[in-house]
Design an enzyme around this catalytic site. Structure first.
Site, short mmCIF file in Angstrom:
data_model
loop_
_atom_site.label_atom_id
_atom_site.label_comp_id
_atom_site.label_asym_id
_atom_site.label_seq_id
_atom_site.Cartn_x
_atom_site.Cartn_y
_atom_site.Cartn_z
N GLY A 59 0.82 -1.22 0.00
CA GLY A 59 0.00 0.00 0.00
C GLY A 59 0.84 1.26 0.00
N GLY A 60 2.11 1.12 0.44
CA GLY A 60 3.04 2.25 0.39
C GLY A 60 2.63 3.43 1.24
N VAL A 115 0.55 21.00 0.32
CA VAL A 115 -0.62 20.13 0.44
C VAL A 115 -0.64 19.46 1.82
CG1 VAL A 115 -1.92 18.29 -0.67
CG2 VAL A 115 -0.42 19.72 -2.02
N ILE A 116 0.49 18.86 2.21
CA ILE A 116 0.52 18.17 3.51
C ILE A 116 0.29 19.18 4.63
CG2 ILE A 116 2.00 16.90 5.14
CD1 ILE A 116 3.25 15.45 2.81
N GLY A 174 8.00 19.14 1.42
CA GLY A 174 8.21 18.36 0.20
C GLY A 174 8.78 16.98 0.48
N ARG A 175 8.87 16.18 -0.56
CA ARG A 175 9.37 14.81 -0.43
C ARG A 175 10.45 14.55 -1.47
NH1 ARG A 175 6.13 11.49 2.66
NH2 ARG A 175 6.76 9.65 1.49
N ASP A 200 6.40 8.12 -7.20
CA ASP A 200 7.13 9.27 -6.65
C ASP A 200 8.62 9.25 -7.00
OD1 ASP A 200 4.74 9.90 -5.48
OD2 ASP A 200 5.48 9.93 -3.42
N HIS A 231 -29.38 17.06 -11.56
CA HIS A 231 -29.82 18.18 -10.72
C HIS A 231 -30.54 17.64 -9.50
CE1 HIS A 231 -31.23 22.17 -9.70
NE2 HIS A 231 -32.44 21.64 -9.50
#
Ligand code: NAD
Length: 454
Positions: free
Chosen positions: A37-38, A181-182, A269-270, A308, A443
């Site tokens: 699943g990482g 984002v994180i 960041g990563r 990634d 709708h």
């Protein structure tokens, strides 16, 4: 035994590739050092969304007066939220295990190391055993980047996102370094559970890659709600629980202000994981990530890389799509598929959510593409009005000025994450405004905004 494909890493890229190649009847071996699943499933997308959903329930209960509902003595149990998160993750990991098992894919739990490679054969070691394969796919993912800020290393007050997800208790207060984002998703989680939050972002705005007008709506709401968001601010050093900052916009730096909190979450960041790949010393890298072509092939003929580790776009759905394309290419499945990088949707799970696909106005300007920009508050949707008291939201559509094809859509307002895929479909297939106008949206749904805006 010689395998057709050896995959290192069992995240969305690795398990998707393993399932697809096994389904096609190939002998596949997948190595995973922790859990299938990482990052996404174990310490990323799924656990954060589980906790965010709990926080949202609490927040909605305590802000229900605007809908005519009064709830007294509303409380939350963070330990119970964590327990539920763990169960959700465990069930999904078990699901992946079962799927790979069903396809007779061999899964080895351990750290895999490439020992040697020729164009015909790759040798990998794991847990003291050697394995051979014709092709290898590197899906080793990424890890949190630790910036060279004095005072971060060995500081017990510092968290990365994995520490934050594992914490048994909520922090009494938190400083978040990095308003990406994180950072903004954790700011949402903690704020909704009543934790005082300070966000420190080096760029002039939080979420700097998104449409600035959309981001401004979030910024205004969060600041009004009491989240302390500092932009254009550089972290000089950290001493224990104290973060010393300087403003990047002011000339006078003589007085360095500081902020303190029980915890300091660093989310700037990563970086790609390349450990165990040292034997592939002739693989092409760019800024620490593996360079791939449109089919996820590296410069080495039998080596593919997905997810990634390629540093393309660090999103789980990009990783799994890359894996599909890569396996298709490896198996020479005709017609060969490609990835529509121009139509990758992305979502930031703040409250309200932000969802976007395609280029922004400023990216169009950088690319010298003349565009027509359409804008509409989300309040043009009846369903949005019914369910989002006090919010205005925004939808922006970027059209090619020449042929009116949809180049980008950028939204803020709940639940835009659930209909951005309709916009992706339009961008991916080059729909014009006139073609999109012929699509019937149910709708009342918030998705109708994609029709109203035209
Ligand atoms: P990011 O690149 O999104 O944001 C990092 C932020 O930190 C940037 O805004 C940057 O300007 C800022 N920054 C960098 N150095 C700084 C410093 N010294 N001081 C202050 N600010 C600094 O990275 P992230 O938030 O760590 O996320 C990592 C990856 O994971 C991203 O690619 C992201 O897309 C992905 N992710 C996606 C989701 C999602 O799809 N919902 C959720 C979480 C993470």
């Amino acid at each position: 035994m010689k395998y057709f494909l050896a995959i290192i890493g069992g995240g969305p890229a690795g398990y998707t590739a393993a399932e697809k190649a096994s389904k096609a009847g190939k002998d596949v071996i997948l190595f995973e050092q922790t859990a299938l699943g990482g990052t996404c499933l174990n310490v990323g997308c799924i656990p954060t969304k589980s906790l965010l959903y709990g926080a949202k329930q609490y927040y909605n209960a305590t802000h229900a007066q605007k809908y005519g509902v009064t709830a007294e003595n509303v409380a939350f149990d963070f330990a119970a939220m964590q327990k539920r998160k763990t169960i959700v993750v465990r069930k999904l990991v078990a699901g992946i295990k079962a799927r790979l098992n069903n396809e007779h894919c061999t899964v080895v739990n351990g750290f895999a190391k490439v020992e040697k490679r020729s164009d015909e054969l790759v040798t990998i070691s794991c847990n003291g055993q050697l394995y051979e394969a014709q092709y290898i796919m590197i899906c080793t993912g990424s890890t949190n980047f630790v910036p060279p800020i004095p005072g971060i290393k060995d500081n017990p007050a510092i968290w990365d996102s994995t520490d934050a997800l594992a914490a048994a208790e909520l922090p009494k207060s938190i400083i978040i370094v990095g308003g990406g984002v994180i950072g903004m998703e954790f700011a949402t989680l903690y704020h909704e559970l009543g934790v005082p939050v300070t966000v420190i972002e080096a760029m002039p705005t939080i979420l700097p890659n998104l449409d600035p007008e959309v981001v401004q709506i979030l910024l205004d709401k969060y600041r009004k709600a009491g989240i302390n968001i500092l932009t254009n601010t550089k972290v000089e050093k950290i001493e224990g629980n104290e973060v010393f900052v300087s403003s990047l916009s002011e000339a006078d730096q003589s007085n360095i202000p500081s902020f303190s909190a029980e915890r300091i979450l660093v989310s700037v960041g990563r970086r790609a994981n390349l450990q165990g790949l040292e034997a592939l010393n002739d693989i092409e890298l760019n800024r620490g990530a593996i360079v791939i072509d449109e089919f996820c092939k590296t410069n080495l003929p039998n080596v593919y890389a997905c997810g990634d580790v390629t540093g393309k776009i660090m999103l789980a759905h990009v990783a799994s799509r890359q894996a599909e394309v890569a396996v298709g290419r490896m198996l020479k499945q005709i017609p060969l598929q490609r990835i529509a990088y121009n139509a990758i949707p992305s979502v930031v799970y703040t409250n309200p959510e932000i969802a976007s696909v395609g280029i922004t106005e400023s990216q169009a300007a950088e690319m010298s593409i003349p565009v027509e920009v359409k804008k509409l508050p989300m309040t043009f949707s009846g369903r949005f009005m019914a369910e989002n008291e006090g919010e205005t939201g925004l939808c922006k559509m970027i059209l090619d000025a020449k042929n009116h094809s949809v180049l980008g859509v950028h939204c803020i307002g709940n639940p835009c994450s659930e209909f951005i895929s309709a916009a992706s479909f339009a961008v991916r297939n080059g729909y014009t405004a006139a073609e999109l106008e012929q699509v019937v949206f149910p709708h009342p749904t918030v998705s109708e905004i994609l029709h109203e805006i035209l």
